[in-house]
Design a protein around this motif. Structure first.
Motif, PDB file in Angstrom:
ATOM      1  N   ALA A   7       0.848  -1.191   0.000  1.00 32.65           N
ATOM      2  CA  ALA A   7       0.000   0.000   0.000  1.00 32.65           C
ATOM      3  C   ALA A   7       0.877   1.231   0.000  1.00 32.65           C
ATOM      4  O   ALA A   7       1.946   1.246   0.603  1.00 32.65           O
ATOM      5  CB  ALA A   7      -0.903   0.000   1.222  1.00 32.65           C
ATOM      6  N   VAL A   8       0.414   2.260  -0.678  1.00 33.75           N
ATOM      7  CA  VAL A   8       1.071   3.557  -0.684  1.00 33.75           C
ATOM      8  C   VAL A   8       0.028   4.568  -0.234  1.00 33.75           C
ATOM      9  O   VAL A   8      -1.090   4.585  -0.755  1.00 33.75           O
ATOM     10  CB  VAL A   8       1.590   3.915  -2.094  1.00 33.75           C
ATOM     11  N   VAL A   9       0.375   5.377   0.759  1.00 29.80           N
ATOM     12  CA  VAL A   9      -0.580   6.358   1.276  1.00 29.80           C
ATOM     13  C   VAL A   9       0.057   7.735   1.320  1.00 29.80           C
ATOM     14  O   VAL A   9       1.257   7.871   1.491  1.00 29.80           O
ATOM     15  CB  VAL A   9      -1.082   5.970   2.688  1.00 29.80           C
ATOM     16  N   ASP A  10      -0.782   8.745   1.152  1.00 31.22           N
ATOM     17  CA  ASP A  10      -0.358  10.127   1.321  1.00 31.22           C
ATOM     18  C   ASP A  10      -0.409  10.408   2.816  1.00 31.22           C
ATOM     19  O   ASP A  10      -1.460  10.287   3.430  1.00 31.22           O
ATOM     20  CB  ASP A  10      -1.306  11.048   0.560  1.00 31.22           C
ATOM     21  N   GLY A  11       0.707  10.748   3.426  1.00 29.52           N
ATOM     22  CA  GLY A  11       0.793  10.900   4.867  1.00 29.52           C
ATOM     23  C   GLY A  11       0.125  12.134   5.440  1.00 29.52           C
ATOM     24  O   GLY A  11       0.052  12.280   6.648  1.00 29.52           O
ATOM     25  N   GLY A  12      -0.411  13.031   4.604  1.00 33.27           N
ATOM     26  CA  GLY A  12      -1.017  14.261   5.097  1.00 33.27           C
ATOM     27  C   GLY A  12      -2.173  13.992   6.051  1.00 33.27           C
ATOM     28  O   GLY A  12      -3.208  13.494   5.650  1.00 33.27           O
ATOM     29  N   GLY A  13      -1.987  14.302   7.330  1.00 32.13           N
ATOM     30  CA  GLY A  13      -3.037  14.139   8.330  1.00 32.13           C
ATOM     31  C   GLY A  13      -3.247  12.719   8.812  1.00 32.13           C
ATOM     32  O   GLY A  13      -4.134  12.459   9.605  1.00 32.13           O
ATOM     33  N   LEU A  14      -2.452  11.808   8.346  1.00 33.50           N
ATOM     34  CA  LEU A  14      -2.591  10.401   8.710  1.00 33.50           C
ATOM     35  C   LEU A  14      -1.756  10.099   9.947  1.00 33.50           C
ATOM     36  O   LEU A  14      -0.580  10.432  10.011  1.00 33.50           O
ATOM     37  CB  LEU A  14      -2.103   9.540   7.544  1.00 33.50           C
ATOM     38  N   VAL A  15      -2.367   9.473  10.969  1.00 32.55           N
ATOM     39  CA  VAL A  15      -1.620   9.111  12.174  1.00 32.55           C
ATOM     40  C   VAL A  15      -1.514   7.602  12.357  1.00 32.55           C
ATOM     41  O   VAL A  15      -0.808   7.141  13.236  1.00 32.55           O
ATOM     42  CB  VAL A  15      -2.229   9.756  13.448  1.00 32.55           C
ATOM     43  N   GLY A  16      -2.208   6.845  11.528  1.00 31.52           N
ATOM     44  CA  GLY A  16      -2.104   5.396  11.599  1.00 31.52           C
ATOM     45  C   GLY A  16      -2.641   4.763  10.339  1.00 31.52           C
ATOM     46  O   GLY A  16      -3.614   5.240   9.748  1.00 31.52           O
ATOM     47  N   PHE A  17      -1.999   3.693   9.874  1.00 27.95           N
ATOM     48  CA  PHE A  17      -2.438   2.980   8.683  1.00 27.95           C
ATOM     49  C   PHE A  17      -2.156   1.499   8.877  1.00 27.95           C
ATOM     50  O   PHE A  17      -1.119   1.119   9.415  1.00 27.95           O
ATOM     51  CB  PHE A  17      -1.699   3.483   7.436  1.00 27.95           C
ATOM     52  N   GLY A  18      -3.089   0.672   8.435  1.00 23.32           N
ATOM     53  CA  GLY A  18      -2.887  -0.769   8.503  1.00 23.32           C
ATOM     54  C   GLY A  18      -3.566  -1.452   7.342  1.00 23.32           C
ATOM     55  O   GLY A  18      -4.563  -0.965   6.805  1.00 23.32           O
ATOM     56  N   ILE A  19      -3.012  -2.567   6.911  1.00 27.38           N
ATOM     57  CA  ILE A  19      -3.588  -3.358   5.837  1.00 27.38           C
ATOM     58  C   ILE A  19      -3.474  -4.820   6.233  1.00 27.38           C
ATOM     59  O   ILE A  19      -2.519  -5.217   6.911  1.00 27.38           O
ATOM     60  CB  ILE A  19      -2.886  -3.064   4.489  1.00 27.38           C
ATOM     61  N   ASP A  20      -4.475  -5.603   5.858  1.00 29.68           N
ATOM     62  CA  ASP A  20      -4.404  -7.029   6.126  1.00 29.68           C
ATOM     63  C   ASP A  20      -4.934  -7.795   4.934  1.00 29.68           C
ATOM     64  O   ASP A  20      -5.830  -7.325   4.230  1.00 29.68           O
ATOM     65  CB  ASP A  20      -5.196  -7.408   7.380  1.00 29.68           C
ATOM     66  N   ALA A  21      -4.368  -8.951   4.697  1.00 29.54           N
ATOM     67  CA  ALA A  21      -4.781  -9.843   3.617  1.00 29.54           C
ATOM     68  C   ALA A  21      -4.718 -11.275   4.126  1.00 29.54           C
ATOM     69  O   ALA A  21      -3.788 -11.637   4.845  1.00 29.54           O
ATOM     70  CB  ALA A  21      -3.860  -9.670   2.417  1.00 29.54           C
ATOM     71  N   GLU A  22      -5.719 -12.035   3.787  1.00 33.69           N
ATOM     72  CA  GLU A  22      -5.760 -13.448   4.156  1.00 33.69           C
ATOM     73  C   GLU A  22      -6.184 -14.253   2.939  1.00 33.69           C
ATOM     74  O   GLU A  22      -6.972 -13.785   2.114  1.00 33.69           O
ATOM     75  CB  GLU A  22      -6.767 -13.689   5.296  1.00 33.69           C
ATOM     76  N   LEU A  94      -8.875  -8.683   1.370  1.00 37.62           N
ATOM     77  CA  LEU A  94      -8.033  -7.557   1.764  1.00 37.62           C
ATOM     78  C   LEU A  94      -8.870  -6.413   2.329  1.00 37.62           C
ATOM     79  O   LEU A  94      -9.961  -6.142   1.851  1.00 37.62           O
ATOM     80  CB  LEU A  94      -7.272  -6.991   0.555  1.00 37.62           C
ATOM     81  N   SER A  95      -8.326  -5.754   3.342  1.00 32.85           N
ATOM     82  CA  SER A  95      -8.908  -4.535   3.888  1.00 32.85           C
ATOM     83  C   SER A  95      -7.788  -3.608   4.327  1.00 32.85           C
ATOM     84  O   SER A  95      -6.723  -4.063   4.739  1.00 32.85           O
ATOM     85  CB  SER A  95      -9.798  -4.833   5.097  1.00 32.85           C
ATOM     86  N   ALA A  96      -8.058  -2.308   4.234  1.00 34.13           N
ATOM     87  CA  ALA A  96      -7.118  -1.291   4.709  1.00 34.13           C
ATOM     88  C   ALA A  96      -7.848  -0.405   5.710  1.00 34.13           C
ATOM     89  O   ALA A  96      -9.055  -0.212   5.612  1.00 34.13           O
ATOM     90  CB  ALA A  96      -6.606  -0.434   3.547  1.00 34.13           C
ATOM     91  N   ALA A  97      -7.101   0.123   6.670  1.00 27.86           N
ATOM     92  CA  ALA A  97      -7.676   0.989   7.701  1.00 27.86           C
ATOM     93  C   ALA A  97      -6.743   2.158   7.967  1.00 27.86           C
ATOM     94  O   ALA A  97      -5.532   2.042   7.798  1.00 27.86           O
ATOM     95  CB  ALA A  97      -7.896   0.193   8.991  1.00 27.86           C
ATOM     96  N   TRP A  98      -7.339   3.275   8.399  1.00 29.17           N
ATOM     97  CA  TRP A  98      -6.529   4.463   8.694  1.00 29.17           C
ATOM     98  C   TRP A  98      -7.190   5.289   9.789  1.00 29.17           C
ATOM     99  O   TRP A  98      -8.385   5.209  10.010  1.00 29.17           O
ATOM    100  CB  TRP A  98      -6.350   5.308   7.437  1.00 29.17           C
ATOM    101  N   ARG A  99      -6.361   6.040  10.467  1.00 28.47           N
ATOM    102  CA  ARG A  99      -6.818   7.009  11.460  1.00 28.47           C
ATOM    103  C   ARG A  99      -6.204   8.346  11.074  1.00 28.47           C
ATOM    104  O   ARG A  99      -5.003   8.451  10.861  1.00 28.47           O
ATOM    105  CB  ARG A  99      -6.392   6.618  12.868  1.00 28.47           C
ATOM    106  N   SER A 100      -7.038   9.371  11.011  1.00 32.33           N
ATOM    107  CA  SER A 100      -6.586  10.717  10.650  1.00 32.33           C
ATOM    108  C   SER A 100      -6.404  11.547  11.909  1.00 32.33           C
ATOM    109  O   SER A 100      -7.013  11.268  12.937  1.00 32.33           O
ATOM    110  CB  SER A 100      -7.599  11.400   9.738  1.00 32.33           C
ATOM    111  N   ALA A 101      -5.560  12.574  11.780  1.00 35.41           N
ATOM    112  CA  ALA A 101      -5.307  13.476  12.907  1.00 35.41           C
ATOM    113  C   ALA A 101      -6.526  14.299  13.213  1.00 35.41           C
ATOM    114  O   ALA A 101      -7.367  14.533  12.427  1.00 35.41           O
ATOM    115  CB  ALA A 101      -4.129  14.386  12.597  1.00 35.41           C
TER     116      ALA A 101
END
Length: 101
Positions: A7-22, A94-101
């Motif tokens: 995964a590639v994410v734009d870090g602007g305002g992002l305080v956490g990122f996670g991805i999982d695949a099974e 697959l799922s991705a998750a994020w937390r913003s500031a």
């Protein structure tokens, strides 16, 4: 055959990122007590990674609210984590998750 997920994410305002695949199908039964499907487990794993507590977090304390392919996870003593189910190769969930500031 091996599969890699990145995964590639734009870090602007992002305080956490996670991805999982099974490996499996979204509707497959989960091997983890309290999680009916593999999709539910993959969402929890992505949310726990975005939160930063990973497996130190009690999985039964997380509540996921879904709206189609997007979802929000409520975790104890933390702001909500937002997520999205992702397309992937056949036989992968697959799922991705994020937390913003």
């Amino acid at each position: 055959m091996a599969t890699a997920v990145a995964a590639v994410v734009d870090g602007g305002g992002l305080v956490g990122f996670g991805i999982d695949a099974e490996r499996g199908e979204a509707s497959d039964a989960s091997d983890v007590a309290g999680f009916g499907t593999l999709r539910e487990w993959v969402r929890l794993e992505a949310a726990a990674k975005a939160d930063g507590r990973l497996l130190r977090l009690d999985p039964t304390s997380v509540v996921v609210h879904t709206a189609g392919s997007t979802w929000t996870a409520s975790l104890p003593a933390a702001p909500d984590v937002h997520g999205r189910d992702l397309p992937g190769p056949p036989g992968a969930v697959l799922s991705a998750a994020w937390r913003s500031a």
